[in-house]
Design an enzyme around this catalytic site. Structure first.
Site, PDB file in Angstrom:
ATOM      1  N   THR A  17     -13.992  -3.694   2.424  1.00 53.92           N
ATOM      2  CA  THR A  17     -13.143  -4.767   1.882  1.00 53.92           C
ATOM      3  C   THR A  17     -13.049  -5.932   2.857  1.00 53.92           C
ATOM      4  OG1 THR A  17     -11.871  -3.109   0.689  1.00 53.92           O
ATOM      5  CG2 THR A  17     -10.848  -5.278   0.917  1.00 53.92           C
ATOM      6  N   GLY A  46     -16.362 -12.888  -2.078  1.00 52.21           N
ATOM      7  CA  GLY A  46     -16.334 -13.657  -3.325  1.00 52.21           C
ATOM      8  C   GLY A  46     -14.995 -13.806  -4.000  1.00 52.21           C
ATOM      9  N   VAL A  86     -12.122  13.077   8.798  1.00 51.86           N
ATOM     10  CA  VAL A  86     -11.740  14.317   8.105  1.00 51.86           C
ATOM     11  C   VAL A  86     -12.964  15.226   8.026  1.00 51.86           C
ATOM     12  CG1 VAL A  86     -10.927  15.319   5.930  1.00 51.86           C
ATOM     13  CG2 VAL A  86      -9.893  13.212   6.815  1.00 51.86           C
ATOM     14  N   THR A 117     -22.482 -14.886   0.234  1.00 53.76           N
ATOM     15  CA  THR A 117     -21.628 -14.596  -0.916  1.00 53.76           C
ATOM     16  C   THR A 117     -22.101 -15.305  -2.191  1.00 53.76           C
ATOM     17  OG1 THR A 117     -19.406 -14.772  -1.848  1.00 53.76           O
ATOM     18  CG2 THR A 117     -19.978 -16.393  -0.175  1.00 53.76           C
ATOM     19  N   GLU A 118     -21.910 -14.576  -3.294  1.00 55.93           N
ATOM     20  CA  GLU A 118     -22.244 -15.105  -4.616  1.00 55.93           C
ATOM     21  C   GLU A 118     -21.449 -16.397  -4.896  1.00 55.93           C
ATOM     22  OE1 GLU A 118     -22.105 -11.875  -7.428  1.00 55.93           O
ATOM     23  OE2 GLU A 118     -21.932 -13.240  -9.106  1.00 55.93           O
ATOM     24  N   ARG A 149     -26.121  -9.474 -11.279  1.00 56.11           N
ATOM     25  CA  ARG A 149     -26.847  -9.212 -10.034  1.00 56.11           C
ATOM     26  C   ARG A 149     -28.174  -8.504 -10.242  1.00 56.11           C
ATOM     27  NH1 ARG A 149     -21.797  -7.680  -6.161  1.00 56.11           N
ATOM     28  NH2 ARG A 149     -21.131  -9.839  -5.994  1.00 56.11           N
TER      29      ARG A 149
HETATM   30  O1  MEZ Z   1     -17.958  -8.319  -5.476  1.00 54.27           O
HETATM   31  C1  MEZ Z   1     -18.832  -8.573  -4.656  1.00 54.27           C
HETATM   32  O2  MEZ Z   1     -19.623  -7.738  -4.236  1.00 54.27           O
HETATM   33  C2  MEZ Z   1     -18.997  -9.964  -4.189  1.00 54.27           C
HETATM   34  C3  MEZ Z   1     -18.199 -10.986  -4.858  1.00 54.27           C
HETATM   35  C4  MEZ Z   1     -19.869 -10.223  -3.214  1.00 54.27           C
HETATM   36  C5  MEZ Z   1     -20.209 -11.583  -2.846  1.00 54.27           C
HETATM   37  O3  MEZ Z   1     -21.269 -12.039  -3.236  1.00 54.27           O
HETATM   38  O4  MEZ Z   1     -19.415 -12.248  -2.193  1.00 54.27           O
END
Ligand code: MEZ
Length: 480
Positions: free
Chosen positions: A72, A77, A185, A284-285, A309
């Site tokens: 995360t 995006g 774990v 990033t997209e 994608r």
């Molecule tokens: O959700 C994703 O994987 C995403 C938005 C990735 C990205 O291109 O930033």
């Protein structure tokens, strides 16, 4: 090592250190108890932990890596959600049904419709939850495969993952929550009826200890960083590299399988079309979402840049050299803070004119100039006759001009453990494994054969919240 150092180490590691005959002996750490143990500290884990804690549970979060955040923290995006307070403020009309339809279609109808319905219906309240925690979700854009602007992210172009994880860490700190890094774990324990009874943990010094607990939430993510495992399911991806943080190895799946958990869609592995060529950096997209086009080595566009994608990756792989160039200008650069990071990493080529940029990239400058001119006309008339791109937010005409060379990389594993609507992990006998809950990328069923960009952050928050609530309630009812 002297005695003082040993005692200090013991205190720092909460270990029981004994000094005997001048040699150091670490006893096994004492057993502990919790109502809920959360395995993983990405978006799902921290959301589940905060939710369970706020429901009154004693929660321990275990993260095997040295820092919290999982994949995360790398998310750039945004987070998809429909009919949100933010969309309403911006007069964007949307509803859960459209989000459901987009997600099912994007996933080629392989998703579990019940999970997707909960997902789409709970997305607006997930945004409220994040705004209440203090996250910034006040900008809304669009990523591939969506028919409405519903990708929520911080205003000003900050990466969504950084904002979310920072906010969640602050919330965990404020609540004085027990979050442990370097804590792997080794095993989830069960009794004869296969009810969860605890976990065995290995700490940073290699000592193991038991946490007795009736409820465990698996939030351990996917396995895109485990190229060996990826190749077992998809040998054709063996030579690709991963966009993920190194901890995304799929250990959580092994823990669940050892308890008899059922898996689904394991061969559904997503390739992201734009990893910077020659590096592991994900572009990033949102760069395309905010207006960049993609051209091939011949200087020509070859796709609708905001298609799904799977389609975009397949299109890039068909081009000469199996790479493409994302092309943008100063205005697009300014629209997204993350782009500055790509400059710092020296991934960007530039030119004062499209012709100059072409030369810098080793592609014909005049062809590139013509491609940009023709795209700008399509953008102005809102009609992309050539590639049918539905959303063209900005032209490309504000010098300088920039390019990043990209190629597809392994990004996301859509398969995982089977869960029901309450995030119970389902066993081979099609019944819940009592006390075992899961959410996020370790699960399968929400994204089917292809995840839409922005749908995974939404999944982490939505199913993290459900898992937190359900596990806390289960623990309360099954404490003894
Ligand atoms: O959700 C994703 O994987 C995403 C938005 C990735 C990205 O291109 O930033």
């Amino acid at each position: 090592m002297n005695r003082r150092q040993v005692l200090k180490m013991g205190a720092a590691g909460a270990a029981v250190a004994l000094w005997s005959n001048s040699s150091l002996v670490f006893a096994k750490r004492a057993d502990e108890t919790a109502d809920v143990v959360v395995i993983g500290s990405g978006g799902t884990g921290l959301t589940a932990a905060i939710t369970a804690f706020d429901a009154g549970a004693k929660v321990i979060v275990l993260e095997k890596m040295p820092i919290t955040g999982g994949n995360t923290q790398l998310a750039a995006g945004g987070m998809n959600a429909a009919n949100t307070v933010v969309q309403k403020q911006k007069n964007i009309e949307d509803n859960w049904q459209i989000m459901y339809d987009d997600t099912m279609k994007g996933g080629k109808n392989l998703s579990d419709p019940k999970l997707v319905e909960i997902y789409a219906k709970s997305s607006a309240s997930a945004i409220d939850f994040l705004l209440d925690l203090g996250a910034d979700m006040t900008d809304v854009g669009r990523l591939g495969g969506m028919s409405v602007n519903r990708t929520h992210r911080p205003t000003g172009g900050e990466a969504v993952g950084h904002n979310l994880i920072h906010t969640m860490r602050q919330n965990a700190l404020k609540r004085k929550m027990d979050v442990r890094t370097n804590s792997r774990v080794l095993k989830i324990l069960t009794n004869e009826q296969n009810h969860i009874t605890g976990v065995i943990v290995e700490d940073s010094m290699g000592r193991s200890y038991t946490i007795n607990t009736p409820a465990v939430i698996l939030a351990s993510g996917g396995f895109s960083a485990n190229l060996k495992r990826v190749a077992e399911y998809r040998p054709e991806y063996a030579s690709f590299s991963s966009t993920n943080q190194p901890g995304a190895t799929g250990d959580g799946l092994d823990l669940a399988v050892a308890l008899g958990a059922k898996l689904r869609d394991m061969e559904q592995i997503q390739i992201h079309p734009t990893q910077a060529a020659g590096s592991k950096i994900l572009i990033t997209e949102a760069v395309r979402g905010n207006g960049a086009i993609a051209v091939n080595r011949e200087g020509k566009r070859f796709m609708n840049e905001i298609t799904t994608r799977d389609a975009a990756s397949a299109a890039v792989l068909e081009q000469t050299g199996k790479t493409a160039f994302l092309i943008f200008d100063e205005t697009i650069r300014r629209s997204l803070k993350q782009i500055e990071g790509y400059f710092h990493l020296e991934l960007v080529k530039e030119g004062n004119t499209p012709q100059e940029l072409g030369v810098a990239c080793g592609i014909d400058g005049n062809t590139l100039a013509k491609t940009i001119e023709s795209y700008n006309k399509a953008q102005e008339s809102k009609n992309d006759t050539e590639w049918k791109r539905p959303d063209m937010p900005r032209p490309i005409k504000d010098p300088k001009f920039f390019a990043i060379e990209v190629r597809p990389g392994i990004h996301y594993t859509m398969g995982g453990v089977v869960i029901d609507e309450k995030t119970h992990v389902i066993g081979q006998d099609d019944k819940p494994i009592p006390g075992l809950f899961a959410g996020g990328e370790v699960t399968g069923g929400v994204h089917g054969a292809n995840r839409l960009g922005g749908n995974s952050i939404a999944e982490t928050i939505i199913f993290g919240r459900i898992a937190g609530q359900e596990a806390a309630a289960y623990a309360k009812a099954n404490k003894s």
